[in-house]
Design a protein around this motif. Sequence first.
Motif, PDB file in Angstrom:
ATOM      1  N   LEU A 146       0.636  -1.364  -0.045  1.00 43.66           N
ATOM      2  CA  LEU A 146       0.207   0.017  -0.006  1.00 43.66           C
ATOM      3  C   LEU A 146       0.952   1.285   0.090  1.00 43.66           C
ATOM      4  O   LEU A 146       1.612   1.243   0.689  1.00 43.66           O
ATOM      5  N   ALA A 147      -0.058   2.457  -0.721  1.00 39.02           N
ATOM      6  CA  ALA A 147       1.736   4.007  -0.970  1.00 39.02           C
ATOM      7  C   ALA A 147       1.075   4.647   1.151  1.00 39.02           C
ATOM      8  O   ALA A 147      -0.015   3.815   1.657  1.00 39.02           O
ATOM      9  N   MET A 148       1.618   4.830   1.606  1.00 39.99           N
ATOM     10  CA  MET A 148       1.905   5.066   2.343  1.00 39.99           C
ATOM     11  C   MET A 148       1.002   6.071   3.201  1.00 39.99           C
ATOM     12  O   MET A 148       0.809   5.669   3.644  1.00 39.99           O
ATOM     13  N   GLU A 149       0.704   6.689   2.432  1.00 35.74           N
ATOM     14  CA  GLU A 149      -1.212   7.508   3.156  1.00 35.74           C
ATOM     15  C   GLU A 149      -1.976   6.857   2.487  1.00 35.74           C
ATOM     16  O   GLU A 149      -2.404   7.041   3.741  1.00 35.74           O
ATOM     17  N   ALA A 150      -2.385   5.823   2.106  1.00 42.17           N
ATOM     18  CA  ALA A 150      -2.957   4.414   2.374  1.00 42.17           C
ATOM     19  C   ALA A 150      -2.714   3.882   3.437  1.00 42.17           C
ATOM     20  O   ALA A 150      -3.799   3.794   4.816  1.00 42.17           O
ATOM     21  N   ARG A 151      -1.679   3.737   3.625  1.00 46.55           N
ATOM     22  CA  ARG A 151      -0.947   3.213   5.186  1.00 46.55           C
ATOM     23  C   ARG A 151      -1.692   3.533   6.758  1.00 46.55           C
ATOM     24  O   ARG A 151      -1.936   3.145   7.373  1.00 46.55           O
ATOM     25  N   VAL A 152      -1.428   5.203   6.141  1.00 46.86           N
ATOM     26  CA  VAL A 152      -1.337   6.271   7.365  1.00 46.86           C
ATOM     27  C   VAL A 152      -3.483   6.116   7.524  1.00 46.86           C
ATOM     28  O   VAL A 152      -3.251   6.286   9.258  1.00 46.86           O
ATOM     29  N   ALA A 153      -3.841   6.561   5.700  1.00 47.61           N
ATOM     30  CA  ALA A 153      -5.615   6.526   6.204  1.00 47.61           C
ATOM     31  C   ALA A 153      -5.866   5.343   7.426  1.00 47.61           C
ATOM     32  O   ALA A 153      -6.885   5.631   8.153  1.00 47.61           O
ATOM     33  N   LEU A 154      -5.386   4.020   7.001  1.00 44.65           N
ATOM     34  CA  LEU A 154      -6.205   3.089   7.616  1.00 44.65           C
ATOM     35  C   LEU A 154      -5.740   2.452   8.852  1.00 44.65           C
ATOM     36  O   LEU A 154      -6.958   2.024   9.544  1.00 44.65           O
ATOM     37  N   THR A 155      -4.997   2.742   8.896  1.00 46.59           N
ATOM     38  CA  THR A 155      -4.327   3.425  10.542  1.00 46.59           C
ATOM     39  C   THR A 155      -5.032   4.266  11.135  1.00 46.59           C
ATOM     40  O   THR A 155      -5.298   3.481  12.034  1.00 46.59           O
ATOM     41  N   LEU A 156      -4.982   5.127  10.902  1.00 47.32           N
ATOM     42  CA  LEU A 156      -5.710   5.934  11.984  1.00 47.32           C
ATOM     43  C   LEU A 156      -7.729   5.404  12.270  1.00 47.32           C
ATOM     44  O   LEU A 156      -7.967   5.951  12.948  1.00 47.32           O
ATOM     45  N   ARG A 157      -7.397   5.070  10.785  1.00 48.30           N
ATOM     46  CA  ARG A 157      -9.313   4.584  10.742  1.00 48.30           C
ATOM     47  C   ARG A 157      -9.785   3.325  11.490  1.00 48.30           C
ATOM     48  O   ARG A 157     -10.698   3.631  12.483  1.00 48.30           O
ATOM     49  N   LEU A 158      -8.623   2.531  10.712  1.00 46.24           N
ATOM     50  CA  LEU A 158      -8.884   0.717  11.559  1.00 46.24           C
ATOM     51  C   LEU A 158      -8.731   1.026  13.170  1.00 46.24           C
ATOM     52  O   LEU A 158      -8.872   0.456  13.645  1.00 46.24           O
ATOM     53  N   LEU A 159      -7.533   1.166  13.209  1.00 45.26           N
ATOM     54  CA  LEU A 159      -6.688   1.418  14.786  1.00 45.26           C
ATOM     55  C   LEU A 159      -6.458   2.153  15.916  1.00 45.26           C
ATOM     56  O   LEU A 159      -7.142   2.169  17.342  1.00 45.26           O
ATOM     57  N   GLY A 160      -7.025   3.510  15.455  1.00 43.93           N
ATOM     58  CA  GLY A 160      -7.631   4.721  15.834  1.00 43.93           C
ATOM     59  C   GLY A 160      -8.880   4.705  16.082  1.00 43.93           C
ATOM     60  O   GLY A 160      -9.115   5.657  17.041  1.00 43.93           O
ATOM     61  N   GLY A 161      -9.301   5.014  15.272  1.00 43.71           N
ATOM     62  CA  GLY A 161     -10.882   4.824  15.360  1.00 43.71           C
ATOM     63  C   GLY A 161     -11.801   6.317  15.127  1.00 43.71           C
ATOM     64  O   GLY A 161     -12.500   6.350  15.425  1.00 43.71           O
ATOM     65  N   LEU A 162     -10.385   6.989  14.682  1.00 43.77           N
ATOM     66  CA  LEU A 162     -10.947   8.207  13.625  1.00 43.77           C
ATOM     67  C   LEU A 162     -11.910   8.162  12.618  1.00 43.77           C
ATOM     68  O   LEU A 162     -11.822   7.338  11.541  1.00 43.77           O
ATOM     69  N   THR A 163     -12.789   9.411  12.184  1.00 46.82           N
ATOM     70  CA  THR A 163     -13.659   9.299  11.561  1.00 46.82           C
ATOM     71  C   THR A 163     -12.902   9.754  10.415  1.00 46.82           C
ATOM     72  O   THR A 163     -12.520  10.467  10.306  1.00 46.82           O
ATOM     73  N   VAL A 164     -13.769   9.523   9.231  1.00 45.09           N
ATOM     74  CA  VAL A 164     -13.041   9.699   7.600  1.00 45.09           C
ATOM     75  C   VAL A 164     -13.052  11.498   7.817  1.00 45.09           C
ATOM     76  O   VAL A 164     -11.932  12.057   7.150  1.00 45.09           O
ATOM     77  N   ALA A 165     -14.063  11.780   8.674  1.00 49.72           N
ATOM     78  CA  ALA A 165     -13.447  13.403   8.360  1.00 49.72           C
ATOM     79  C   ALA A 165     -12.744  14.189   9.116  1.00 49.72           C
ATOM     80  O   ALA A 165     -12.063  14.911   8.589  1.00 49.72           O
ATOM     81  N   ASP A 166     -12.428  13.073  10.386  1.00 46.97           N
ATOM     82  CA  ASP A 166     -11.273  13.346  11.056  1.00 46.97           C
ATOM     83  C   ASP A 166      -9.775  13.737  10.166  1.00 46.97           C
ATOM     84  O   ASP A 166      -8.919  14.555  10.391  1.00 46.97           O
ATOM     85  N   ILE A 167      -9.883  12.271  10.414  1.00 43.25           N
ATOM     86  CA  ILE A 167      -8.257  12.325   8.844  1.00 43.25           C
ATOM     87  C   ILE A 167      -8.663  12.952   7.959  1.00 43.25           C
ATOM     88  O   ILE A 167      -7.561  13.623   6.834  1.00 43.25           O
ATOM     89  N   ALA A 168      -9.316  13.631   6.850  1.00 43.94           N
ATOM     90  CA  ALA A 168      -9.609  14.153   5.958  1.00 43.94           C
ATOM     91  C   ALA A 168      -8.602  15.073   6.499  1.00 43.94           C
ATOM     92  O   ALA A 168      -7.856  16.385   5.728  1.00 43.94           O
TER      93      ALA A 168
END
Length: 417
Positions: free
Chosen positions: A117-139
């Motif tokens: 996975l591209a680094m930006e995808a890894r970061v986004a998935l990690t924050l979403r699936l492990l951190g529980g941040l919403t998509v809006a929060d990550i964006a």
Amino acid sequence: MNPAGEAITHAHREEWARVVAGLTRRFGDLSVAEDATAEAFAAAAQRWPRDGVPPNPGGWLTTTAARKAIDWLRRESQRDAKHEAARIVYDDTPAGPAGPVEDDRLRLIFTCCHPALAMEARVALTLRLLGGLTVADIARAFLVQEAAMARRITRAKAKIKAARIPYRVPSSGDIRERLAGVLAVVYLIFNEGYLAGDGDDLVRVDLTDQAIHLGRLLRTLLPDDGEVAGLLALMLLTDARRPARVSRTGELVPLGEQDRSAWDRALVAEGRALVRERIDAVAAGAGPAGRYQLLAAINAIHSEAPSVEETNWPVIVALYNRLTVLDPSPVVRLNRAVAVAEVDGPRAGLDEVDRLTEALDGYHAFHATRADLLRRLGRAGEARAAYDRAIELAGTPAQRDYLTRRRDQRPAEHSGV
């Protein structure tokens, strides 16, 4: 906040990754696991204030999320004849042993941070699936549109499924290589929060807190890994300075000008204890210190000094010498140059900095460092030009305000940067 609200907030922080990871193992689908977990927390928000907080919140959330996932899979199997999904729903055979719950989360970390996975995808998935941040929060944190971030996460999950990226911890033979990528993702998240390059906020606390949370999780899962301990120590020692890093007027306060009495002493103590643990381990034959351990040791020395003048700069230079062997990047060499200037004087530091011009000409901290050294050498005109360039490149108002003040101060003043 009422007791139910506090319980939900605590459960979200402590149980989100556990529930998502467990459902992913059971059902083999990241999207199903994520959506079912979100629905379980939504149900908790409705029911706990009314019925009371259950004795085992994590168990309640896991059971509720599993039921939500089964309901979804049942509907899908009926509509699309997804026989495998239906088999999961109706099969009464107990699931095979999967090891402790922590292994589920470790599998999820390595899945989210897979090198395919591209680094930006890894970061986004990690924050979403492990951190529980919403998509809006990550964006919002990464200054992209919510729809764009949603597409990024969806594509990443689709790639995991299409490429059949295994939901497992890597074998012992390659875990060290894979772990380096995981640690890089967590550190990138921390730096994006602590060293925000754009926007009005100099520090994005939601990201720094999430990175430290992930660091603690990794430490729990891999307690004997030196670089995991080093990264956690580094983040704790850095984050301890947060209360002193921004002035009341919103201006950046660099390390040399910070009120050290405002540092979070509990975080400092925790970080220094981890550094001491790793120093003792290396002395006992645990192998050489890695990149994060060396960075943590450098920050531990800063945390011990009553002032910038009383810092043990020769030891910091020695640590940077070791670090440049492992990571000879221009930014590491720039930071080393700052320490060299404190030991051998601003002329020696400037010589080191000027060797990095081609690599770092577009980096505001390069020009800010150069400007400070030129000031200390009495070359006021060149210093002002360097400050102007740093101000032009700075991404936040807090950075620009600080650099403007430094530019307009009398040449005799020294920030200790």
